[in-house]
Enzyme design. Structure first.
Site, mmCIF file in Angstrom:
data_model
loop_
_atom_site.group_PDB
_atom_site.id
_atom_site.type_symbol
_atom_site.label_atom_id
_atom_site.label_comp_id
_atom_site.label_asym_id
_atom_site.label_seq_id
_atom_site.Cartn_x
_atom_site.Cartn_y
_atom_site.Cartn_z
ATOM 1 C CG ASP A 19 -0.844 0.202 -39.269
ATOM 2 O OD1 ASP A 19 -1.819 -0.636 -39.844
ATOM 3 O OD2 ASP A 19 -1.180 1.339 -39.805
ATOM 4 C CG ASP A 21 -3.302 -0.028 -45.394
ATOM 5 O OD1 ASP A 21 -3.012 0.430 -46.570
ATOM 6 O OD2 ASP A 21 -3.691 -1.079 -45.016
ATOM 7 C CE LYS A 144 -3.052 -3.104 -36.323
ATOM 8 N NZ LYS A 144 -2.193 -2.222 -37.226
#
Length: 225
Positions: A19, A21, A144
């Site tokens: 991922d 951020d 997600k």
């Protein structure tokens, strides 16, 4: 729960999937400033909504708010434009630059709920090298916590997704990785409160590196210099 300095020390993985951020960089200050302005304009209390935005596509978050009379895509585009120019406070998680610099070109990818332009802008602001493979919001219909993004990343790297290791920070992303069949490491650098998880977790990447072993990657301690 005590953080494990070397997660999965005996496992060999075909690829590492990250991922962005909250995992490779922190953009919380920027994102929450922009979202706070937007939420206030639409009559929401940012304190109530902001915890729900992390790790989820902007468009999906707006749709869930079910605001009458708006075009969710137009609103998501506005937020994306604002986030592109508000990059103050975007910075790399400690040790992330060194960690990804040691990875093989075909052995890693970034899998983010951000758009590609925003992801590229934030990586540049954080001083991180773009990955060989990006999976961004434009590439996936179901974001997600659906597993689609991690499955797509593994497929494009030509590896078995169940033999990948995912680095995540937010519940939606952790659920996405697990639904895809991966193991997960949770990065806690941006967490302001204790985070209950069954998965190995580390604060950042300091002291962590990888070793090549039989065509795969294993997590190893970085030797002090």
């Amino acid at each position: 729960m005590t953080e494990n300095p070397i997660p999965y020390p005996d496992r060999r993985f075909q690829a590492l999937l990250f991922d962005m951020d909250g995992t490779l960089l922190t953009s919380i200050e920027s994102a929450e400033r922009v979202w706070s302005r937007w939420l206030t304009c639409h009559g929401f209390d940012p304190v109530e909504i902001l915890p729900r935005i992390h790790g989820v596509q902007t468009l999906e978050t707006i749709r869930r708010l079910d605001i009458p009379g708006i075009d969710p895509q137009q609103e998501a585009d506005w937020i994306a434009r604002e986030e592109m120019v508000d990059l103050d406070g975007v910075r790399a998680i400690d040790g992330a630059a060194e960690f990804i610099a040691g990875l093989p070109h075909d052995g890693w990818a970034i899998v983010t709920s951000a758009t590609r332009p925003l992801a590229e802008a934030r990586l540049a602001a954080a001083g991180l090298v773009p990955p060989p493979l990006f999976i961004t919001a434009e590439d996936i219909a179901c974001g997600k916590p659906a597993p689609d993004c991690y499955i797509a990343a593994a497929r494009q790297l030509g590896v078995d997704v169940t033999q990948c290791l995912v680095f995540e920070d937010a519940p939606a992303g952790i659920a996405s990785g697990r639904a895809a069949g991966t193991e997960v490491v949770v990065i806690t650098a941006t967490h302001t409160h204790p985070f209950a998880t069954e998965h190995p977790h580390i604060r950042d990447y300091r002291g962590l590196t990888t070793a090549h072993a039989d065509g795969g990657l294993m997590l190893r301690p970085r030797m002090a210099v």
